[in-house]
Design a protein around this motif. Structure first.
Motif, PDB file in Angstrom:
ATOM      1  N   THR B  99       0.823  -1.200   0.000  1.00 48.10           N
ATOM      2  CA  THR B  99       0.000   0.000   0.000  1.00 48.10           C
ATOM      3  C   THR B  99       0.860   1.255   0.000  1.00 48.10           C
ATOM      4  O   THR B  99       2.045   1.213   0.325  1.00 48.10           O
ATOM      5  CB  THR B  99      -0.867   0.070   1.277  1.00 48.10           C
ATOM      6  OG1 THR B  99      -0.004  -0.012   2.414  1.00 48.10           O
ATOM      7  CG2 THR B  99      -1.883  -1.043   1.332  1.00 48.10           C
ATOM      8  N   GLN B 100       0.211   2.358  -0.400  1.00 46.33           N
ATOM      9  CA  GLN B 100       0.762   3.663  -0.126  1.00 46.33           C
ATOM     10  C   GLN B 100      -0.161   4.256   0.946  1.00 46.33           C
ATOM     11  O   GLN B 100      -1.288   3.817   1.116  1.00 46.33           O
ATOM     12  CB  GLN B 100       0.803   4.578  -1.343  1.00 46.33           C
ATOM     13  CG  GLN B 100       0.036   4.079  -2.538  1.00 46.33           C
ATOM     14  CD  GLN B 100      -0.071   5.092  -3.663  1.00 46.33           C
ATOM     15  OE1 GLN B 100       0.547   6.151  -3.652  1.00 46.33           O
ATOM     16  NE2 GLN B 100      -0.886   4.774  -4.638  1.00 46.33           N
ATOM     17  N   SER B 113       4.533   6.706  -0.549  1.00 48.15           N
ATOM     18  CA  SER B 113       4.200   5.668  -1.531  1.00 48.15           C
ATOM     19  C   SER B 113       4.835   4.325  -1.214  1.00 48.15           C
ATOM     20  O   SER B 113       4.564   3.332  -1.870  1.00 48.15           O
ATOM     21  CB  SER B 113       4.587   6.119  -2.936  1.00 48.15           C
ATOM     22  OG  SER B 113       5.967   6.372  -2.985  1.00 48.15           O
ATOM     23  N   GLY B 114       5.689   4.266  -0.206  1.00 44.48           N
ATOM     24  CA  GLY B 114       6.352   2.988   0.089  1.00 44.48           C
ATOM     25  C   GLY B 114       7.185   2.560  -1.091  1.00 44.48           C
ATOM     26  O   GLY B 114       7.832   3.383  -1.716  1.00 44.48           O
ATOM     27  N   ASP B 115       7.152   1.266  -1.405  1.00 44.43           N
ATOM     28  CA  ASP B 115       7.724   0.793  -2.665  1.00 44.43           C
ATOM     29  C   ASP B 115       6.563   0.612  -3.622  1.00 44.43           C
ATOM     30  O   ASP B 115       5.475   0.210  -3.216  1.00 44.43           O
ATOM     31  CB  ASP B 115       8.440  -0.551  -2.469  1.00 44.43           C
ATOM     32  CG  ASP B 115       9.709  -0.415  -1.646  1.00 44.43           C
ATOM     33  OD1 ASP B 115      10.233   0.711  -1.528  1.00 44.43           O
ATOM     34  OD2 ASP B 115      10.169  -1.443  -1.124  1.00 44.43           O
ATOM     35  N   TYR B 116       6.793   0.896  -4.902  1.00 48.22           N
ATOM     36  CA  TYR B 116       5.691   0.748  -5.851  1.00 48.22           C
ATOM     37  C   TYR B 116       6.218   0.510  -7.255  1.00 48.22           C
ATOM     38  O   TYR B 116       7.393   0.702  -7.549  1.00 48.22           O
ATOM     39  CB  TYR B 116       4.774   1.967  -5.826  1.00 48.22           C
ATOM     40  CG  TYR B 116       5.414   3.255  -6.314  1.00 48.22           C
ATOM     41  CD1 TYR B 116       6.252   3.992  -5.483  1.00 48.22           C
ATOM     42  CD2 TYR B 116       5.159   3.737  -7.597  1.00 48.22           C
ATOM     43  CE1 TYR B 116       6.838   5.176  -5.920  1.00 48.22           C
ATOM     44  CE2 TYR B 116       5.729   4.929  -8.041  1.00 48.22           C
ATOM     45  CZ  TYR B 116       6.570   5.643  -7.205  1.00 48.22           C
ATOM     46  OH  TYR B 116       7.151   6.799  -7.628  1.00 48.22           O
ATOM     47  N   LYS B 117       5.311   0.011  -8.128  1.00 50.24           N
ATOM     48  CA  LYS B 117       5.638  -0.061  -9.545  1.00 50.24           C
ATOM     49  C   LYS B 117       4.373   0.168 -10.350  1.00 50.24           C
ATOM     50  O   LYS B 117       3.273   0.182  -9.800  1.00 50.24           O
ATOM     51  CB  LYS B 117       6.283  -1.404  -9.906  1.00 50.24           C
ATOM     52  CG  LYS B 117       5.359  -2.623  -9.877  1.00 50.24           C
ATOM     53  CD  LYS B 117       6.063  -3.843 -10.455  1.00 50.24           C
ATOM     54  CE  LYS B 117       5.226  -5.111 -10.334  1.00 50.24           C
ATOM     55  NZ  LYS B 117       5.077  -5.597  -8.949  1.00 50.24           N
ATOM     56  N   ARG B 118       4.526   0.386 -11.655  1.00 55.65           N
ATOM     57  CA  ARG B 118       3.390   0.727 -12.501  1.00 55.65           C
ATOM     58  C   ARG B 118       3.049  -0.384 -13.485  1.00 55.65           C
ATOM     59  O   ARG B 118       2.109  -0.242 -14.257  1.00 55.65           O
ATOM     60  CB  ARG B 118       3.667   2.039 -13.257  1.00 55.65           C
ATOM     61  CG  ARG B 118       4.097   3.208 -12.363  1.00 55.65           C
ATOM     62  CD  ARG B 118       3.044   3.591 -11.333  1.00 55.65           C
ATOM     63  NE  ARG B 118       1.760   3.931 -11.910  1.00 55.65           N
ATOM     64  CZ  ARG B 118       1.406   5.156 -12.291  1.00 55.65           C
ATOM     65  NH1 ARG B 118       2.245   6.165 -12.132  1.00 55.65           N
ATOM     66  NH2 ARG B 118       0.222   5.389 -12.807  1.00 55.65           N
ATOM     67  N   ILE B 136       6.044  11.375  -1.335  1.00 56.58           N
ATOM     68  CA  ILE B 136       7.292  10.760  -0.884  1.00 56.58           C
ATOM     69  C   ILE B 136       7.490   9.509  -1.709  1.00 56.58           C
ATOM     70  O   ILE B 136       6.703   8.563  -1.634  1.00 56.58           O
ATOM     71  CB  ILE B 136       7.248  10.425   0.618  1.00 56.58           C
ATOM     72  CG1 ILE B 136       6.979  11.714   1.412  1.00 56.58           C
ATOM     73  CG2 ILE B 136       8.555   9.780   1.056  1.00 56.58           C
ATOM     74  CD1 ILE B 136       6.950  11.512   2.923  1.00 56.58           C
ATOM     75  N   THR B 137       8.525   9.538  -2.546  1.00 56.28           N
ATOM     76  CA  THR B 137       8.704   8.408  -3.470  1.00 56.28           C
ATOM     77  C   THR B 137      10.028   7.715  -3.220  1.00 56.28           C
ATOM     78  O   THR B 137      11.001   8.331  -2.809  1.00 56.28           O
ATOM     79  CB  THR B 137       8.643   8.886  -4.941  1.00 56.28           C
ATOM     80  OG1 THR B 137       8.878   7.754  -5.801  1.00 56.28           O
ATOM     81  CG2 THR B 137       9.707   9.930  -5.244  1.00 56.28           C
ATOM     82  N   GLU B 138      10.052   6.416  -3.479  1.00 54.95           N
ATOM     83  CA  GLU B 138      11.304   5.670  -3.458  1.00 54.95           C
ATOM     84  C   GLU B 138      12.089   5.982  -4.735  1.00 54.95           C
ATOM     85  O   GLU B 138      11.543   6.568  -5.672  1.00 54.95           O
ATOM     86  CB  GLU B 138      11.018   4.167  -3.404  1.00 54.95           C
ATOM     87  CG  GLU B 138      10.148   3.698  -4.570  1.00 54.95           C
ATOM     88  CD  GLU B 138      10.598   2.377  -5.167  1.00 54.95           C
ATOM     89  OE1 GLU B 138      11.829   2.153  -5.220  1.00 54.95           O
ATOM     90  OE2 GLU B 138       9.738   1.595  -5.595  1.00 54.95           O
TER      91      GLU B 138
END
Ligand SMILES: [Zn+2]
Ligand SMILES: [Zn+2]
Lengths: 576, 338
Positions: B99-100, B113-118, B136-138
């Motif tokens: 989750t974010q 955003s924690g860790d994320y991908k698209r 806040i992005t990784e």
């Protein structure tokens, strides 16, 4: 080009020399001339020209991508070609890629103004892997973990020949090696190299062990200074014997000899040292140390009667002049630091040639007056060399001085004594009955290096490493005290184990106090015991000193930073 | 009040002062909001934990049922109030349950955003673009050299290798949470129906995925294979570290394969001794990071673990205010499910 790129890709990720050799042998067997020959040249590092300059690549990528992002990417990837291969912003894959030979020929013939455009076109039609292959190839920067020697071994195996045969052939044949390959395949005669100037694989030494020192006996060994220059091989052939089609060697026009200077690994470095090459003539192969020697000029052509004999000692001449010193001119040897400005200079200026003139301290001869001496003992070769020096006049050649020890104990004393001279790196100890055998035969020649210098310094900044180490803070700038201030004196990125690296990295992350781009400033709390080979005065550094080959010797987790060394301590170690 | 006055970093992690909670703290704290189950975000021993039900299940699987005294499952889209602070969980597309977290306070909206991908990931809903003032992005892969190829392409490399080297056991190093299951699913999507063999460290989490309704096909623990020679030509998945240890010696003629976003860089692939590097990542590549900043369109971008410098530079070039948020403890490779 695709087959070549594919080969490189496989070689890159395959570990094990045997598997790599199989891949290369398979490529040679299944790839037509002249592609395979160019590939061999690329892998063995014998491509004689660059397709394009590294600068052309950098300029091109700078024009087409954001320079700051490129710099940061490069800092991470650690390698220009791979960075460019990934960052190149255009992609129009093509089914009809040029062959390797077409690429070579295109760049060999394209006009200077079109180089950049041609390269850009190739980059656009290639995949990142192919781009990488092209860039490495074009800048002669291919490193595939296969040594030139292994390539020769692979060729020897391919043709069912002894590797020595390939090694002597090697410097007389040129890419794309069509003659040599058809000889190896039994389809043609051996290429004629009778009078060519070729490299002779050199004999190497082992680091000495305590047990070797303890076993030392008198009259069995030749002892010499280990000079702090670079090992070279000087090859000179009388010109009248040279075949027209062998365009080897780098003797200048109108000279009566064909000659070349090779590095220890067989790279032709003649172009960097015209001063030395112009001065020599004859028919010989000499093994020696290349150094900056200041008194080569004054005697040039004038001191006909003075026979040069090598001496170890630098400017401050000691009383002990050795066995042959009485009638000899002692070489006025400068440091490695001085030699460094001459290395890798394609065309040294006249000014540089006169401010840093080079000479050769000769310690062995493979061929003298046309006679092959490699089957003789070192003692016999040494005698021949001494005689030769008696009758020959050359202002840039010096005979290496021999030193005396009669027991393990006197040998140790000698080592201590010799190492006080900072221009000498230690001792060479060679069996008098050793034949000149290429490679590193056991128990024949030993090197005994000086102990490194060490200082306790304080870590000031840390930077991420390149490549493998790019997730670690592995490059450390360290400093020493001047009054209450730390002044940086150098950077080290080796000398620690993987385990220690993890700890250091962790320490940096926990103790970072500031950031300048990729550089982290750290709390001035960790003492590093730094080892190095020498200190030189330097105007480029605020501290006024530069260290040679600094590496981390120990991490002093226990030592308070206030007890680290001072700049005065370091300056006291400056040689001379 | 600007978020920089009430959202702070310390040795433990990111702390929201008015809400009295940490997000993804590294040490045991009173109240922790956890974005996802990777070990560098989720630690055991907090007094109170708020996370998605899947993340709680992952934490229980890894650390035991009692990994925290109070465990609060938060549904996607659900908001919870901490004093005057409102926290809402949205999908991040990183791994199962990821989750974010949107934090609203004093008129400001901050997305962690924690860790994320698209990219598409069959194990989790896609990343949701949540408008905010501060993103806040990784920046794990925050350099323009990182462009992850489609996963199908990488899986095809593996299948091709199986055809060329039918006598070799293909040992795939893949992180146990997220990467392992994604590789399995991509193999299944590519039509690979044979059993896939697992190292002991991969078992518990694969079982959990199955319990949560994700079909991974037939999986067999390597320990249950009596004659290891029969694994020639088969796929075995193990933690990346197992490729180098003694365990792998029992396997026949191993071909080391590594599935990770880092495999794009030669030196990295080499370091892992990968003969076949597969570029498979659960993080954004460079174009995805830029796409996200553009779509979220915040006033400010705060950049955390990874390659902060390049992403900050690029964000500023795109007209966003950017700063680095130094967070402790994020280990990009060993625990981060790259
Ligand atoms: Zn992470
Ligand atoms: Zn993660």
């Amino acid at each position: 080009m695709d087959a070549f790129s594919h080969l490189l890709e496989q070689l890159y990720f395959t570990s094990g020399n045997k598997a790599k050799a199989q891949l290369i042998a398979d490529y040679i067997a299944n790839t037509p001339d002249p592609d395979r020959g160019w590939a061999i040249a690329a892998m063995a590092g014998t491509l004689r020209f660059e397709f394009f300059k590294r600068n052309t690549v950098k300029k091109l990528i700078t024009e087409h991508t954001d320079p700051a992002l490129f710099a940061m990417s490069y800092d991470y990837v650690g390698e220009v070609s791979e960075t460019v291969a990934h960052l190149w912003p255009y992609s129009e894959p093509s089914d009809s890629l040029p062959t390797l030979t077409e690429v070579v020929q295109t760049f060999a013939s394209v006009s200077k103004q079109k180089v950049s455009e041609t390269l850009a076109h190739y980059l656009t039609i290639m995949t990142p892997a192919q781009r990488w292959a092209l860039l490495k190839l074009g800048t002669r920067g291919l490193r595939i973990g296969v040594s030139a020697r292994s390539i020769k071994q692979i060729l020897a195996d391919y043709g069912n020949k002894d590797i020595k045969e390939i090694e002597t052939l090697w410097h007389a044949v040129t890419p794309p090696y069509v003659d040599m390959l058809s000889y190896l395949e039994g389809k043609a005669d051996k290429p004629d190299i009778e009078n060519a100037v070729t490299f002779h694989p050199v004999m190497l030494s082992h680091p000495i062990e305590d047990s070797d020192i303890n076993a030392f006996t008198k009259d069995t060994w030749q002892i010499e200074n280990k000079y702090d220059g670079i090992r070279v091989q000087l090859v000179v052939k009388p010109n009248n014997a040279v075949d027209d089609k062998t365009q080897k060697g780098s003797g200048s026009d109108g000279d009566e000899s064909e000659k070349a200077l090779f590095s220890r690994t067989g790279d032709d470095i003649s172009h960097s040292f015209p001063d030395l090459l112009e001065s020599v003539s004859g028919n010989m192969v000499l093994d020696g140390e290349l150094l900056v020697i200041h008194n080569v000029e004054h005697s040039n052509g004038l001191a006909k009667d003075s026979v040069k004999k090598g001496g170890s000692n630098v400017k401050a001449q000691s009383d002990d002049k050795g066995a042959f010193a009485s009638s000899a001119t002692q070489p006025d040897v400068d440091t490695f630091n001085a030699l460094q400005q001459r290395l890798n200079k394609k065309k040294p200026s006249k000014a540089l040639q006169s401010s840093a003139p080079v000479g050769l301290i000769v310690y062995d001869a493979l061929v003298l007056d046309g006679e092959d001496l490699t089957d003789k003992t070192l003692k016999a070769r040494r005698n021949a060399l001494e005689e030769w020096f008696q009758k020959t006049s050359n202002s840039r050649l010096f005979l290496s001085e021999t030193l005396n020890a009669t027991s393990p104990q006197t040998l140790r004393q000698l080592h201590t004594q010799v190492c006080q001279n900072r221009a000498v790196e230690g001792l060479m100890i060679k069996r008098l009955d050793s034949h000149y055998v290429p490679g590193r035969p056991k128990g024949q020649w030993f090197k005994w290096k000086r102990d490194p210098l060490v200082v306790d310094a304080v870590m000031m900044y840390a930077q991420r490493g390149h490549g493998k180490r790019s997730s670690f803070y592995s490059d450390y700038t360290f400093g020493v005290w001047e009054d209450s201030q730390l002044l940086p004196i150098g950077k080290a990125y080796s000398g620690f184990t993987d385990e220690e690296l993890k700890k250091l990295d962790n320490w940096v992350r926990r103790n970072a106090v500031g950031r300048f781009g990729p550089v982290r400033e750290v709390k001035k709390e960790l003492v590093l015991e730094v080892a190095f080979d020498a200190v030189h005065p330097s105007s480029r550094h605020k501290s006024g000193v530069a260290l040679r080959f600094p590496r981390i010797h120990r991490i002093r987790w226990d030592k308070p930073a206030s007890e680290a060394d001072t700049l005065a301590n370091v300056k006291a170690l400056i040689e001379g | 009040m600007h978020p920089s006055t009430w959202l702070k970093t310390d040795d433990t992690g990111l702390y929201c002062e008015p809400g009295e909670f940490y997000i993804d703290p590294m040490n045991e704290v009173a109240t922790a909001l956890v974005t996802h189950g990777h070990a560098d975000h989720a630690r055991a021993g907090h007094h109170r934990v708020y996370a998605s039900p899947e993340t709680l299940a992952i934490m229980q699987t890894r650390y035991g049922e009692d990994m925290a005294t109070h465990q609060h499952a938060v549904a996607i889209g659900e908001s919870i109030n901490f004093n005057d602070v409102k926290a809402t969980f949205y999908p991040a597309g990183h791994i199962l349950g990821s989750t974010q977290i949107l934090i609203e306070y004093a008129g400001y909206r901050v997305v962690v955003s924690g860790d994320y991908k698209r990219r598409h990931d069959p194990t989790c809903p896609p990343f949701k673009v949540v408008p905010c003032d501060v993103l806040i992005t990784e920046a794990t892969f925050g350099l323009p050299v990182f462009k992850h190829p489609p996963i199908e392409h990488e899986i095809e490399k593996l299948l091709h290798s199986l055809r060329v080297f039918p006598e070799r056991c293909h040992l795939v190093g893949a992180y146990a949470l997220g990467k392992c299951q994604r590789v399995i699913l991509a193999l299944r999507e590519a039509g690979y129906a044979k059993p896939i063999y697992l190292h002991g460290a991969q078992l518990k989490l694969c079982d959990l995925y199955k319990q949560l309704g994700i079909d991974l096909g037939e999986l067999i623990p390597v320990s249950e294979v009596a004659d290891k020679k029969t694994l020639a030509g088969e796929i075995v998945i193990a933690p990346p570290s197992a490729l180098a240890d003694r365990w792998s010696r029992s396997l026949p003629n191993v071909r080391p394969v590594v599935a990770s976003g880092w495999m794009q860089i030669r030196a990295r692939a080499k370091q892992k001794n990968a003969e076949l590097p597969l570029i498979i990542s659960d993080h954004c590549d460079w174009p995805e990071l830029l796409q996200t900043i553009e779509e979220v369109n915040p006033k400010e971008v705060w950049v955390t673990h990874g390659r902060e410098d390049a992403l900050m530079y690029q964000a500023e070039k795109m007209g966003f205010k950017a700063k680095a948020l130094s967070l402790v403890g994020y280990d990009e490779e060993e625990q981060g499910g790259d």
